[in-house]
Scaffold this motif. Structure first.
Motif, PDB file in Angstrom:
ATOM      1  N   ALA A 154       0.688  -0.960   0.333  1.00  0.00           N
ATOM      2  CA  ALA A 154      -0.262  -0.212   0.195  1.00  0.00           C
ATOM      3  C   ALA A 154       1.364   1.013  -0.119  1.00  0.00           C
ATOM      4  CB  ALA A 154      -0.498   0.089   0.988  1.00  0.00           C
ATOM      5  N   VAL A 155       0.334   2.201  -1.210  1.00  0.00           N
ATOM      6  CA  VAL A 155       2.013   3.036  -0.654  1.00  0.00           C
ATOM      7  C   VAL A 155       0.932   4.589  -0.997  1.00  0.00           C
ATOM      8  CG1 VAL A 155       3.835   1.514  -2.385  1.00  0.00           C
ATOM      9  CG2 VAL A 155       1.629   2.898  -3.748  1.00  0.00           C
ATOM     10  N   GLN A 156       1.032   5.741  -1.435  1.00  0.00           N
ATOM     11  CA  GLN A 156       0.411   6.659  -1.533  1.00  0.00           C
ATOM     12  C   GLN A 156       1.811   7.326  -2.544  1.00  0.00           C
ATOM     13  OE1 GLN A 156      -1.422   9.313   1.268  1.00  0.00           O
ATOM     14  NE2 GLN A 156      -2.627   7.687   1.867  1.00  0.00           N
ATOM     15  N   LYS A 157       1.067   9.151  -2.832  1.00  0.00           N
ATOM     16  CA  LYS A 157       2.441   9.502  -3.250  1.00  0.00           C
ATOM     17  C   LYS A 157       1.414  11.009  -3.477  1.00  0.00           C
ATOM     18  CE  LYS A 157       4.490  10.212  -8.242  1.00  0.00           C
ATOM     19  NZ  LYS A 157       4.653   9.166  -8.688  1.00  0.00           N
ATOM     20  N   PRO A 158       2.516  11.818  -3.621  1.00  0.00           N
ATOM     21  CA  PRO A 158       2.310  13.338  -2.592  1.00  0.00           C
ATOM     22  C   PRO A 158       1.144  14.349  -3.761  1.00  0.00           C
ATOM     23  CG  PRO A 158       4.339  12.947  -2.287  1.00  0.00           C
ATOM     24  CD  PRO A 158       3.997  11.908  -3.082  1.00  0.00           C
ATOM     25  N   GLY A 159       0.784  14.912  -3.617  1.00  0.00           N
ATOM     26  CA  GLY A 159       0.080  15.254  -4.528  1.00  0.00           C
ATOM     27  C   GLY A 159       0.570  16.782  -5.292  1.00  0.00           C
ATOM     28  N   SER A 160       1.256  17.409  -3.746  1.00  0.00           N
ATOM     29  CA  SER A 160       2.035  18.696  -2.970  1.00  0.00           C
ATOM     30  C   SER A 160       3.424  18.605  -2.723  1.00  0.00           C
ATOM     31  CB  SER A 160       1.010  20.141  -3.123  1.00  0.00           C
ATOM     32  OG  SER A 160       0.843  19.873  -2.064  1.00  0.00           O
ATOM     33  N   VAL A 161       4.161  20.009  -2.511  1.00  0.00           N
ATOM     34  CA  VAL A 161       4.992  19.731  -1.139  1.00  0.00           C
ATOM     35  C   VAL A 161       5.004  21.055  -0.771  1.00  0.00           C
ATOM     36  CG1 VAL A 161       7.267  19.687  -0.786  1.00  0.00           C
ATOM     37  CG2 VAL A 161       6.511  18.442  -2.813  1.00  0.00           C
ATOM     38  N   SER A 162       5.551  20.940   0.891  1.00  0.00           N
ATOM     39  CA  SER A 162       5.144  22.563   1.443  1.00  0.00           C
ATOM     40  C   SER A 162       6.988  22.818   2.919  1.00  0.00           C
ATOM     41  CB  SER A 162       4.004  22.376   1.768  1.00  0.00           C
ATOM     42  OG  SER A 162       4.339  23.655   2.408  1.00  0.00           O
ATOM     43  N   ASP A 163       7.442  23.189   2.383  1.00  0.00           N
ATOM     44  CA  ASP A 163       8.371  23.404   3.177  1.00  0.00           C
ATOM     45  C   ASP A 163       9.413  22.267   2.820  1.00  0.00           C
ATOM     46  OD1 ASP A 163       7.652  25.623   3.934  1.00  0.00           O
ATOM     47  OD2 ASP A 163       6.671  24.474   5.750  1.00  0.00           O
ATOM     48  N   ASN A 164       9.368  22.105   1.871  1.00  0.00           N
ATOM     49  CA  ASN A 164      10.393  20.519   1.653  1.00  0.00           C
ATOM     50  C   ASN A 164      10.100  19.208   1.850  1.00  0.00           C
ATOM     51  OD1 ASN A 164      12.578  19.532  -0.327  1.00  0.00           O
ATOM     52  ND2 ASN A 164      13.493  19.387   1.927  1.00  0.00           N
ATOM     53  N   LEU A 165       8.872  18.712   2.409  1.00  0.00           N
ATOM     54  CA  LEU A 165       7.956  18.006   2.692  1.00  0.00           C
ATOM     55  C   LEU A 165       6.080  17.579   2.508  1.00  0.00           C
ATOM     56  CD1 LEU A 165       7.176  18.623   6.710  1.00  0.00           C
ATOM     57  CD2 LEU A 165       9.453  17.007   5.957  1.00  0.00           C
ATOM     58  N   PRO A 166       6.479  16.276   1.863  1.00  0.00           N
ATOM     59  CA  PRO A 166       5.680  15.883   1.332  1.00  0.00           C
ATOM     60  C   PRO A 166       4.124  16.249   1.292  1.00  0.00           C
ATOM     61  CG  PRO A 166       6.276  14.181   1.980  1.00  0.00           C
ATOM     62  CD  PRO A 166       7.022  15.290   1.832  1.00  0.00           C
ATOM     63  N   ILE A 167       2.835  16.441   0.411  1.00  0.00           N
ATOM     64  CA  ILE A 167       1.876  16.529   1.160  1.00  0.00           C
ATOM     65  C   ILE A 167       0.807  16.183   0.246  1.00  0.00           C
ATOM     66  CG2 ILE A 167      -0.241  18.277   0.818  1.00  0.00           C
ATOM     67  CD1 ILE A 167       2.199  19.388   3.010  1.00  0.00           C
ATOM     68  N   PHE A 168       0.091  14.898   1.041  1.00  0.00           N
ATOM     69  CA  PHE A 168      -0.276  13.595   0.242  1.00  0.00           C
ATOM     70  C   PHE A 168      -1.842  13.999  -0.019  1.00  0.00           C
ATOM     71  CE2 PHE A 168       3.500  11.927   3.332  1.00  0.00           C
ATOM     72  CZ  PHE A 168       3.966  11.259   2.407  1.00  0.00           C
ATOM     73  N   ASP A 169      -2.087  13.433  -1.100  1.00  0.00           N
ATOM     74  CA  ASP A 169      -3.932  13.116  -1.789  1.00  0.00           C
ATOM     75  C   ASP A 169      -4.829  12.656  -0.734  1.00  0.00           C
ATOM     76  OD1 ASP A 169      -2.500  10.815  -3.090  1.00  0.00           O
ATOM     77  OD2 ASP A 169      -2.745  11.777  -4.512  1.00  0.00           O
ATOM     78  N   GLY A 170      -3.884  11.840   0.059  1.00  0.00           N
ATOM     79  CA  GLY A 170      -4.947  10.541   0.839  1.00  0.00           C
ATOM     80  C   GLY A 170      -5.261   9.658  -0.213  1.00  0.00           C
ATOM     81  N   VAL A 171      -5.294   9.810  -1.525  1.00  0.00           N
ATOM     82  CA  VAL A 171      -5.147   7.773  -2.110  1.00  0.00           C
ATOM     83  C   VAL A 171      -4.874   7.653  -2.410  1.00  0.00           C
ATOM     84  CG1 VAL A 171      -5.995   7.602  -4.413  1.00  0.00           C
ATOM     85  CG2 VAL A 171      -6.165   9.703  -3.688  1.00  0.00           C
ATOM     86  N   ASN A 172      -5.272   5.528  -1.867  1.00  0.00           N
ATOM     87  CA  ASN A 172      -3.911   4.875  -1.772  1.00  0.00           C
ATOM     88  C   ASN A 172      -4.495   4.173  -2.983  1.00  0.00           C
ATOM     89  OD1 ASN A 172      -3.782   5.034   0.742  1.00  0.00           O
ATOM     90  ND2 ASN A 172      -4.897   3.738   1.736  1.00  0.00           N
TER      91      ASN A 172
END
Length: 619
Positions: free
Chosen positions: A92-110
């Protein structure tokens, strides 16, 4: 449909085989892609609605056929965070929807993948080569079990692992049935035992009753006299050897000596028995002179008893009817007796039935058991016990301290008792005087003839354990039902098979790896390996109906069904799953597809010729 239907069907055939060629091309291109699942092509015939006597072969359409449930070969890898699934599951994995302060923001979609080339990035996430972030369930550090069931993106930061005080020690060992202590002498029965009389404070278990001193008898070898027809030596046998007389076969000469040492309360006194002929020598302190003109075996034994303090009711030293001398220690002193340096003294001592140094240690003695070894008694304790191993333990703040164990055998079946041992741990390595150096754990460990504990002592509590000023509180020491044994061992030591404890100092996370149990294991600077998370494995009722997306990942569809967790197979750490593409198989399909494509072009050519013929009829 006729001739024009054949033309359109051939075009459909070209289109279908072109589609198959595209899949073959993609499969070959991804033959080295980690976790890639090839796409096969299925051909579906399209039949027009006609009468039963006018049925047609119909046209064709190509569909994809997934191989998501067909595993590629698993290869070992040198990266500790790489992993492969043995089974039908998916990471099970996720992919970031965006990046903020060099940290990934995940879209919550598995999303789900078989690509297991995960490595730790700078933010503490496990990311595979396609940029997908691993999900799992954190481990409860208290229970060691997953803390929940819903997977989340895993992140491991360089936090400190709090220290944990030692609360339990697991101990397994074999105690040699005859311990080779510094004081042991195989010729002296009981010399391998801890002897309370040698201590100012009896180290045996607290409350052990004091035992009065008792006589110990030491018997030499039977000897004959120097008569023509030899007879056993007796009390009247002369100490000056003369052939054909009732005398020793090798007599003492003037100037020969015997050295007799007596010990009580840790104080040793040396007495010399000196033999002479002629005029009596001038008295010398510590020396007893014996006139060989009148000395007999009986008078010598009386002299020895007088010097050792052996008096009634203890039996006097005697010589038996078979010519064997028995020396009795009495209850006042321990003794040792040896011949002087001259060859004639050694020969005469042997004629008495003895050689080397004869030792007679009284039985019993000492105070009631106090359960401690004081600094004054430390050396005596070390000489009469054997090492039981050592382990670093920790207090509540994570401060380390070395916990030393020693075993002392206190009773032996060969001496008419039950094989019994006492266990001690070191309290103060610098103890002197009356300061406590070692603490008895307060239990008598008894063993039967079969070498097993009788009764079984499964565990004990080291109450208020303190080592070199570091307080550890109450610590449980577990032995199990068969963890302690007493079998013969030529090394004469304690063979420690297990000595583990549950405490540790604070530590910082240094690296992570994946175990074959599917857990992410953190290695800390304090040497601890702690399970941090459990990798989630998802399965689907319709795994081949998942929707493919870039990077070897899949998305859920209505046909695939929702993800199911818990039965997706096992994980192999430090491994990677290869592509399930078989190049040889793809080349075979390539040849078949090429031939099919060429055949369809031939149909088009033929159809075109027939149409031209038809047009020529109309001209």
């Amino acid at each position: 449909m006729g001739i024009f239907g054949a033309l359109t069907t051939s075009v459909a055939g070209l289109r279908a085989n072109s589609y198959a060629l595209e899949n073959i091309s993609g499969n070959i291109a991804n033959s080295q892609t980690t976790g890639f699942k090839r796409i096969d092509t299925s051909f579906l015939d399209l039949i027009p609605d006609t009468g039963t006597n006018a049925q047609l072969a119909g046209s064709v359409v190509a569909n994809s056929r997934s191989t998501n449930t067909i595993a590629g070969s698993v290869q070992s890898a040198s990266v500790s965070t790489y992993m492969a699934i043995n089974g039908d599951g998916f990471f099970a994995v996720q992919k970031p929807g965006s990046v903020s302060d060099n940290l990934p923001i995940f879209d919550g979609v598995n999303r789900y993948t078989r690509r297991g080339d995960f490595t730790l990035d700078q933010n503490g996430y496990l990311v595979n080569g396609a940029g997908y972030y691993l999900e799992g369930v954190k481990i409860d550090p208290t229970t060691g079990n997953p803390a929940g069931s819903t997977p989340e993106v895993l992140r491991f930061q360089n936090d400190f692992l709090p220290s944990q005080a030692t609360t339990k020690i697991d101990y397994r060992a074999n105690l040699a049935s005859y311990p080779l202590t510094n004081k042991h002498q195989t010729s002296v029965p009981g010399s391998e035992l801890l002897r309370p009389a040698d201590f100012i404070s009896n180290p045996r278990t607290l409350g052990t009753a004091a035992t009065p001193f008792a006589n110990t008898a030491v018997t030499g070898n039977a000897r004959n006299n120097f008569e023509t027809i030899a007879q056993p030596i007796s009390a009247t046998t002369s100490l000056a050897g003369a052939s054909g007389t009732n005398s020793l076969t090798a007599g003492f000469a003037s100037g020969d000596t015997l050295v007799l040492k007596t010990t009580t309360g840790g104080v040793t006194t040396t007495n010399t028995i000196s033999f002479y002929t002629g005029a009596a020598p001038t008295p010398v302190a510590g020396t007893t002179f014996v006139d060989l003109a009148t000395a007999t075996v009986g008078s010598l034994l009386s002299t020895i008893d007088g010097l050792t303090g052996n008096v009634s009711p203890s039996p006097a030293s005697t010589v038996s009817s078979t010519g064997a001398i028995t020396l009795n220690s009495g209850t006042a002193n321990d003794f040792s007796l040896a011949a002087g340096a001259s060859a004639s003294a050694v020969a005469a001592f042997q004629a008495l039935g003895f050689s080397g140094t004869v030792i007679g240690m009284r039985a019993g003695g000492g105070t009631a058991g106090t359960g401690i070894v004081t600094g004054s008694d430390n050396q005596a304790f070390l000489d009469e016990s054997i090492s039981g191993g050592a382990r670093t333990v920790y207090d509540g703040n994570g401060a380390p301290v070395s916990l030393q164990f020693r075993w002392a055998k206190v009773e032996s079946s060969t001496m008419g008792g039950t094989d019994t041992w006492n266990l001690f741990y070191q309290v103060n390595s610098d103890a002197t005087g009356n300061t406590v150096a070692w603490q008895n754990v307060g239990t008598d460990f008894k063993f039967g003839p079969n070498g097993q504990m009788q009764p079984v002592v499964g565990q004990i509590t080291l109450a208020g354990l303190t080592v070199d000023g570091t307080s550890l509180g109450n610590v449980t020491m577990a032995f199990g039902t068969g963890g302690l044994t007493q079998f013969a061992d030529t090394n004469g030591n304690v063979q420690v098979n297990q000595l583990q404890q549950d405490g540790y100092a604070a530590g910082q996370l240094q690296s992570v790896s994946v175990s074959d149990e599917g857990r992410v294991v953190g290695t800390y600077s304090n040497g601890r390996n702690i399970d941090l998370a459990e990798v989630s494995i998802a399965t689907f009722n319709g795994a081949n109906f998942l929707k493919r997306v870039d990077g070897g990942a899949f998305e859920v569809t209505n046909e695939s069904g929702d993800a199911l967790y818990g039965k997706g197979g096992s994980i192999s750490g430090s491994s990677l799953e290869s592509s399930n593409t078989d190049i040889a198989d793809e080349f075979t399909k390539l040849i078949v597809t090429q031939q099919a494509y060429s055949a369809n072009t031939k149909v088009i050519t033929t159809t075109n010729t027939m149409v031209q013929d038809l047009l020529n009829v109309m001209r």
